[in-house]
Design an enzyme around this catalytic site. Structure first.
Site, mmCIF file in Angstrom:
data_model
loop_
_atom_site.group_PDB
_atom_site.id
_atom_site.type_symbol
_atom_site.label_atom_id
_atom_site.label_comp_id
_atom_site.label_asym_id
_atom_site.label_seq_id
_atom_site.Cartn_x
_atom_site.Cartn_y
_atom_site.Cartn_z
ATOM 1 C CG ASN A 277 -8.481 5.572 -6.265
ATOM 2 O OD1 ASN A 277 -8.052 6.019 -7.214
ATOM 3 N ND2 ASN A 277 -9.131 6.494 -5.645
ATOM 4 C CB SER B 188 -9.617 -4.287 0.659
ATOM 5 O OG SER B 188 -8.829 -3.909 -0.560
ATOM 6 C CB THR B 189 -11.936 -3.979 5.822
ATOM 7 O OG1 THR B 189 -11.187 -3.029 6.572
ATOM 8 C CG2 THR B 189 -10.608 -4.978 5.455
ATOM 9 N N GLY B 190 -13.004 -0.945 4.015
ATOM 10 C CA GLY B 190 -13.954 0.007 4.075
ATOM 11 C C GLY B 190 -14.902 -0.010 3.001
ATOM 12 C CB VAL B 191 -14.870 2.360 0.185
ATOM 13 C CG1 VAL B 191 -15.775 2.564 -1.108
ATOM 14 C CG2 VAL B 191 -15.159 3.739 0.855
ATOM 15 C CE1 TYR B 192 -12.367 0.880 -3.840
ATOM 16 C CE2 TYR B 192 -10.221 -0.134 -3.686
ATOM 17 C CZ TYR B 192 -10.973 0.798 -4.086
ATOM 18 O OH TYR B 192 -10.509 1.733 -5.096
ATOM 19 C CB VAL C 74 -7.369 5.451 5.646
ATOM 20 C CG1 VAL C 74 -7.099 4.460 4.218
ATOM 21 C CG2 VAL C 74 -6.128 5.500 6.291
ATOM 22 C CG ASP C 75 -6.742 7.822 -1.098
ATOM 23 O OD1 ASP C 75 -5.484 8.511 -0.856
ATOM 24 O OD2 ASP C 75 -7.059 7.442 -2.227
#
Ligand code: AR6
Length: 170
Positions: free
Chosen positions: A25, A118-122, A34-35
């Site tokens: 982020n 971007s395809t998880g939480v975002y 993943v972060d």
């Protein structure tokens, strides 16, 4: 150049590429997904170095060392939050991949692994994200022979299928 792109299923924290990307982020101070996994695997010195970077704009990237990871470097890139597709999301997402690869070239990396940014939480729809990601990567590789291999490391089978389909369309 698509023969230099591979799609695999796996956990990017175990990657032996020269550099791995982190779906971060804009604070670059860690998070979930993943972060969080990359920070746990790299150890606390990663966060210490990230604190010196003072954040990063969406669609850009900053580099750190990999610490306890096998990868020598981490390419931290904040992806766009999905707001329906009319807010520059695709251009920002392509910018993430291009910015990471430009840093990889600058630091002499020959192999780079990416998670599905971007395809998880975002919330970015994975089929759309996969097409944007792979065309950005392929475009970069066409101009940059120094990068020998780029892998998309997909955490689940559905994500892997989406990237395989997008790769087949290139
Ligand atoms: N290896 C590979 N892929 C993984 C791993 C892993 N170990 N763990 C999760 N994924 P997300 P975003 C996949 O939510 O959508 C964080 O809190 C996951 O299944 O991690 O860009 C940041 O700090 C999905 O396919 O990233 C930001 O605040 C993909 O990685 C925000 O989340 C991305 O999911 C970024 O959200």
């Amino acid at each position: 150049m698509s023969e230099r792109i591979e799609i695999i299923r796996g956990d990017i924290t175990r990657s032996d590429a020269d550099a791995i990307a982190n779906a971060a982020n804009t604070s670059l101070l860690g998070g979930g997904g993943v972060d969080g996994a990359i920070h746990r695997a790299a150890g606390p010195r990663l966060l210490e170095e990230c604190r010196t970077l003072h954040g990063c704009e969406t669609g850009k990237a900053k580099i750190t060392r990999g610490y306890n990871l096998k990868a020598k470097y981490v390419l931290h890139t904040p992806g766009p939050v999905w707001h329906g597709g009319g807010h520059g999301e695709a251009e920002k997402l392509a910018g993430c991949y291009r910015s990471c690869l430009a840093l990889a070239s600058e630091y002499g990396c020959k192999t780079v692994d990416f998670p599905s940014i971007s395809t998880g939480v975002y919330g970015y729809p994975v089929d759309k994200a996969a097409r944007v990601a792979l065309s950005a990567i392929a475009g970069y590789l066409a101009e940059h022979p120094e990068i020998e291999r780029v892998r998309m490391v997909c955490f689940d089978e559905g994500t892997k299928r989406a990237y395989e389909a997008a790769l087949a369309e290139l």
